[in-house]
Design a protein around this motif. Sequence first.
Motif, PDB file in Angstrom:
ATOM      1  N   SER A 110       0.872  -1.345  -0.072  1.00 56.45           N
ATOM      2  CA  SER A 110      -0.090   0.128  -0.019  1.00 56.45           C
ATOM      3  C   SER A 110       0.821   1.331  -0.162  1.00 56.45           C
ATOM      4  CB  SER A 110      -1.069   0.066   1.375  1.00 56.45           C
ATOM      5  OG  SER A 110      -0.325   0.215   2.348  1.00 56.45           O
ATOM      6  N   VAL A 111       2.207   0.945   0.382  1.00 53.09           N
ATOM      7  CA  VAL A 111       2.859   2.374   0.411  1.00 53.09           C
ATOM      8  C   VAL A 111       3.708   2.415  -0.829  1.00 53.09           C
ATOM      9  CG1 VAL A 111       5.230   3.221   1.087  1.00 53.09           C
ATOM     10  CG2 VAL A 111       3.761   2.481   2.710  1.00 53.09           C
ATOM     11  N   ILE A 112       3.949   1.280  -1.714  1.00 52.49           N
ATOM     12  CA  ILE A 112       4.573   1.214  -2.923  1.00 52.49           C
ATOM     13  C   ILE A 112       3.511   1.941  -3.953  1.00 52.49           C
ATOM     14  CG2 ILE A 112       5.208  -0.262  -4.882  1.00 52.49           C
ATOM     15  CD1 ILE A 112       7.048   0.030  -2.096  1.00 52.49           C
ATOM     16  N   ILE A 113       2.123   2.098  -3.840  1.00 51.11           N
ATOM     17  CA  ILE A 113       1.289   2.509  -4.653  1.00 51.11           C
ATOM     18  C   ILE A 113       1.506   4.119  -4.655  1.00 51.11           C
ATOM     19  CG2 ILE A 113      -1.145   2.795  -5.039  1.00 51.11           C
ATOM     20  CD1 ILE A 113      -1.750   0.360  -3.767  1.00 51.11           C
TER      21      ILE A 113
ATOM     22  N   ILE B 193      -6.684   2.014  -1.341  1.00 53.44           N
ATOM     23  CA  ILE B 193      -6.025   3.229  -1.774  1.00 53.44           C
ATOM     24  C   ILE B 193      -5.390   3.239  -3.241  1.00 53.44           C
ATOM     25  CG2 ILE B 193      -3.479   3.710  -1.505  1.00 53.44           C
ATOM     26  CD1 ILE B 193      -3.563   3.070   1.492  1.00 53.44           C
ATOM     27  N   ALA B 194      -5.656   2.026  -3.681  1.00 54.58           N
ATOM     28  CA  ALA B 194      -5.258   1.701  -5.276  1.00 54.58           C
ATOM     29  C   ALA B 194      -6.610   2.522  -5.888  1.00 54.58           C
ATOM     30  CB  ALA B 194      -5.041   0.275  -5.492  1.00 54.58           C
ATOM     31  N   ALA B 195      -7.748   2.307  -5.405  1.00 56.12           N
ATOM     32  CA  ALA B 195      -8.951   2.904  -6.154  1.00 56.12           C
ATOM     33  C   ALA B 195      -8.855   4.240  -6.099  1.00 56.12           C
ATOM     34  CB  ALA B 195     -10.110   2.284  -5.605  1.00 56.12           C
ATOM     35  N   ILE B 196      -8.664   4.870  -4.916  1.00 53.86           N
ATOM     36  CA  ILE B 196      -8.358   6.308  -4.833  1.00 53.86           C
ATOM     37  C   ILE B 196      -7.403   7.119  -5.553  1.00 53.86           C
ATOM     38  CG2 ILE B 196      -7.935   8.378  -3.317  1.00 53.86           C
ATOM     39  CD1 ILE B 196      -9.270   6.772  -1.149  1.00 53.86           C
ATOM     40  N   ILE B 197      -6.163   6.381  -5.582  1.00 48.62           N
ATOM     41  CA  ILE B 197      -5.129   6.811  -6.613  1.00 48.62           C
ATOM     42  C   ILE B 197      -5.566   6.856  -7.952  1.00 48.62           C
ATOM     43  CG2 ILE B 197      -2.882   6.559  -7.393  1.00 48.62           C
ATOM     44  CD1 ILE B 197      -2.130   5.787  -4.452  1.00 48.62           C
TER      45      ILE B 197
ATOM     46  N   VAL C  93       2.374   7.736   7.270  1.00 49.71           N
ATOM     47  CA  VAL C  93       1.542   7.405   8.262  1.00 49.71           C
ATOM     48  C   VAL C  93       0.253   8.425   8.244  1.00 49.71           C
ATOM     49  CG1 VAL C  93       2.880   9.036   9.889  1.00 49.71           C
ATOM     50  CG2 VAL C  93       1.357   6.944  10.696  1.00 49.71           C
ATOM     51  N   PHE C  94       0.506   9.514   7.484  1.00 52.82           N
ATOM     52  CA  PHE C  94      -0.691  10.465   7.358  1.00 52.82           C
ATOM     53  C   PHE C  94      -1.373  10.121   6.320  1.00 52.82           C
ATOM     54  CE2 PHE C  94       2.768  13.456   9.054  1.00 52.82           C
ATOM     55  CZ  PHE C  94       2.218  13.404  10.508  1.00 52.82           C
ATOM     56  N   LEU C  95      -0.926   9.706   5.300  1.00 53.45           N
ATOM     57  CA  LEU C  95      -1.629   9.315   3.951  1.00 53.45           C
ATOM     58  C   LEU C  95      -2.264   7.886   4.201  1.00 53.45           C
ATOM     59  CD1 LEU C  95       0.897  10.642   1.362  1.00 53.45           C
ATOM     60  CD2 LEU C  95      -1.309  11.868   2.312  1.00 53.45           C
ATOM     61  N   ASN C  96      -1.629   6.967   4.847  1.00 52.25           N
ATOM     62  CA  ASN C  96      -1.975   5.677   4.949  1.00 52.25           C
ATOM     63  C   ASN C  96      -1.841   4.934   6.557  1.00 52.25           C
ATOM     64  OD1 ASN C  96      -2.462   3.051   4.543  1.00 52.25           O
ATOM     65  ND2 ASN C  96      -0.498   2.480   3.531  1.00 52.25           N
ATOM     66  N   PRO C  97      -2.717   5.583   7.336  1.00 49.50           N
ATOM     67  CA  PRO C  97      -2.556   5.468   8.854  1.00 49.50           C
ATOM     68  C   PRO C  97      -2.908   3.866   9.189  1.00 49.50           C
ATOM     69  CG  PRO C  97      -4.432   6.787   8.197  1.00 49.50           C
ATOM     70  CD  PRO C  97      -3.756   6.837   7.304  1.00 49.50           C
ATOM     71  N   ILE C  98      -4.100   3.180   8.346  1.00 50.36           N
ATOM     72  CA  ILE C  98      -4.198   1.918   8.739  1.00 50.36           C
ATOM     73  C   ILE C  98      -3.002   1.104   8.342  1.00 50.36           C
ATOM     74  CG2 ILE C  98      -5.711  -0.049   8.116  1.00 50.36           C
ATOM     75  CD1 ILE C  98      -7.764   1.984   7.526  1.00 50.36           C
ATOM     76  N   GLY C  99      -2.406   1.346   7.388  1.00 54.91           N
ATOM     77  CA  GLY C  99      -1.356   0.402   6.778  1.00 54.91           C
ATOM     78  C   GLY C  99      -0.137   0.442   7.880  1.00 54.91           C
TER      79      GLY C  99
END
Length: 333
Positions: free
Chosen positions: A160-163, A324-328, A183-189
């Motif tokens: 999810s970070v690599i995306i 995250i992939a869908a949003i991007i 951590v701000f963009l992907n807190p769940i990850g």
Amino acid sequence: MVEVTITSYIIMGLALFMLLNSAAITVYAERRVAAFIQNRVGPNRVGPLGLLQPIADVVKLILKEDVTPIHGNRFLHTVAPMIPVVTALLTVAVIPFGEGIYATNINAGVLYLLAVASLGVYGVTLAGWASNSKYSLLGGLRAAAQMISYELPLGMAVASVIIFVGSLSVVDVAAAQENWWFVFLNPIGAVIFIIAGFAESNRTPFDLVEAEQELVGGFHTEYSSMKFGMFFLAEYMHVVINSMLMVTFFFGSYHLPFAGYWLPELSPLLKGILDVTVFTAKTAFFIFLFIWVRWTIPRFKYNQVMKLGWSKLLPLSIANFIVIAAIIFFFFN
């Protein structure tokens, strides 16, 4: 492409030296923090403030008799403790400690990290089997099940970070966090990665691998002397490595918060010193978190460990990756 220079060898040598010594420092820190939490004194006999206690422990382990079970596999019994130590050392090669301060930049550095980290389970499993002991074998099997289970959500959290980055280079992952930490963009990850990191390190509350009350001593029941010492060393090295990876993937690596917006241009020397200092301070915080959790949260039951990994973290990590992939794809592509 792999970039290798004289500077890379120097950085690698310094990193390995610091990692090997960080285990002794972490052991001392854990004893001090544990003493503080439990309202007791802690080490204070060997050297000023007990600072030489880790050295005394090493000397004690060296002087102890090295015992190998008669019916065990002598070769594997000897090799097994080396595997987790070597895998911990190998991970340092691709971790950036500052802008331009890394041993090598591999295009598939993230895959390299995941591949090397997955090898650590072999040392624990082989140690349990080669000892020819039921207690050790059970400890080794539980270790294999636990570590493999938590590698899956950990890998999905990294994916999810690599995306966001669009690159498998760890250097690019670090550089991409100059303005916004992941951590701000992907807190769940980030939460999934931290929990899985605790499980991969076999630290409380996931220390079922060496649950003393249940399995005498787990996979290292039949180990003594420096063979046991190497397992002890590997555990603390993996604590340090996992702390570095948490910092690298989610907490800005060597960047200060939103540094791209306010930090002025610095000379290469000052920038290098600042980067290494920031990275070290963040890593020290997560090492403290490992220690704090160990002396605060009780151990899980084994069924709870497996249920958390397979029924909670894995579905959550997959859902997080898809969202995250869908949003991007729909909003930023």
